[in-house]
Design an enzyme around this catalytic site. Structure first.
Site, PDB file in Angstrom:
ATOM      1  N   ASP A 104     -46.439  19.676 -30.248  1.00  0.00           N
ATOM      2  CA  ASP A 104     -46.054  21.070 -30.029  1.00  0.00           C
ATOM      3  C   ASP A 104     -44.558  21.277 -30.218  1.00  0.00           C
ATOM      4  O   ASP A 104     -43.752  20.344 -30.179  1.00  0.00           O
ATOM      5  CB  ASP A 104     -46.529  21.564 -28.657  1.00  0.00           C
ATOM      6  CG  ASP A 104     -45.787  20.933 -27.492  1.00  0.00           C
ATOM      7  OD1 ASP A 104     -44.570  21.146 -27.372  1.00  0.00           O
ATOM      8  OD2 ASP A 104     -46.424  20.236 -26.682  1.00  0.00           O
ATOM      9  N   SER A 105     -44.182  22.516 -30.425  1.00  0.00           N
ATOM     10  CA  SER A 105     -42.802  22.868 -30.784  1.00  0.00           C
ATOM     11  C   SER A 105     -41.775  22.361 -29.776  1.00  0.00           C
ATOM     12  O   SER A 105     -40.705  21.891 -30.153  1.00  0.00           O
ATOM     13  CB  SER A 105     -42.694  24.394 -30.909  1.00  0.00           C
ATOM     14  OG  SER A 105     -41.360  24.806 -31.045  1.00  0.00           O
TER      15      SER A 105
END
Length: 239
Positions: A104-105
């Site tokens: 995830d970011s």
């Protein structure tokens, strides 16, 4: 070995699989001089001559990379909001690669990339249970009861979340660092587990995917996987 035509187009860097399907349906692709419009058609790149608009497509050499993803970088080829992606960290001619799973970011650490679809499916698919190891820094001290609950399992709004292993690396009155090993890797699973337990994640770093370790690879840099690492990944997935 035969593979789907749209998969070949993707691995050759011609188009994404979805774009490849559109090219096939539009009659832009020929196999041995014959227009192919049927999705699902299989080809052998070593035997068939595949062309787009009459131009022969050359198969790309297989590539296998390890990249240390910084936070706020996306594991996607393009972003509609023009945010940075892992492909901005790679040479321009590596645009035909795709990520093996995602990170995830907000997280950082090890991301594998390849243009070998079979390797990607084998390593990334949950049914193979490829272990992924993370270092997690928390905003308060964690106790042994909470640590154990990570491996017995937690319920997050009807979704069962569970780590394979959990080990305390460090703790004081205001911080804790935990090593977690996951096999299934559901969306934002680690952050969701700690949210259920009332802990705020300060840093989430993936340090290994199966036998491939992040090691001393600097943030934002990449390296080529060794043949031993590739073989070990496939063997571990087969088990």
């Amino acid at each position: 070995m035969k593979i789907r035509l749209q998969k070949f187009l993707s691995e050759a860097g011609v188009a994404s699989r979805r774009q490849g399907e559109k090219l096939i349906v539009a009659g832009k692709i020929t196999v041995d001089g014959q227009v192919v419009r049927l999705l699902g058609t299989k080809v052998d790149p070593a035997k068939h001559q595949i062309a787009i608009n009459g131009k022969l497509i050359r198969a790309k050499a297989k590539r296998f990379l390890a990249l240390n993803k910084p936070p706020k970088i996306l594991c996607t080829r393009q972003d509609t909001n023009n945010r940075s992606t892992v492909f901005d960290l790679l040479p321009n001619d590596f645009g035909h690669l795709f990520t093996v799973g995602r990170l995830d970011s907000d997280s950082e650490g090890l991301v594998l990339l390849t243009n070998d679809g079979e390797f990607c499916q084998t390593v990334a698919h949950p049914r193979h249970g490829m272990p992924k190891t993370y270092n997690v820094t928390l905003a308060k001290r964690i106790d042994s009861v909470v640590l154990k609950s990570l491996t017995t399992g937690l319920n997050d709004d009807g979704d069962f979340l569970k780590a394979k292993h959990a080990k305390l690396l460090y703790a004081n009155n205001t911080r804790s660092q935990v090593e977690l090993v996951l096999e299934e890797g559901k969306n934002r699973e680690i952050r969701r587990m700690f949210k259920v337990l009332g802990y705020r994640v300060l840093l989430l770093q993936r340090i290994a995917v199966g036998p491939v370790k992040l090691g001393e690879l600097p943030l934002g840099k990449w390296r080529v996987l060794s043949q031993a690492e590739i073989t070990s990944c496939l063997r571990l997935a087969d088990k």
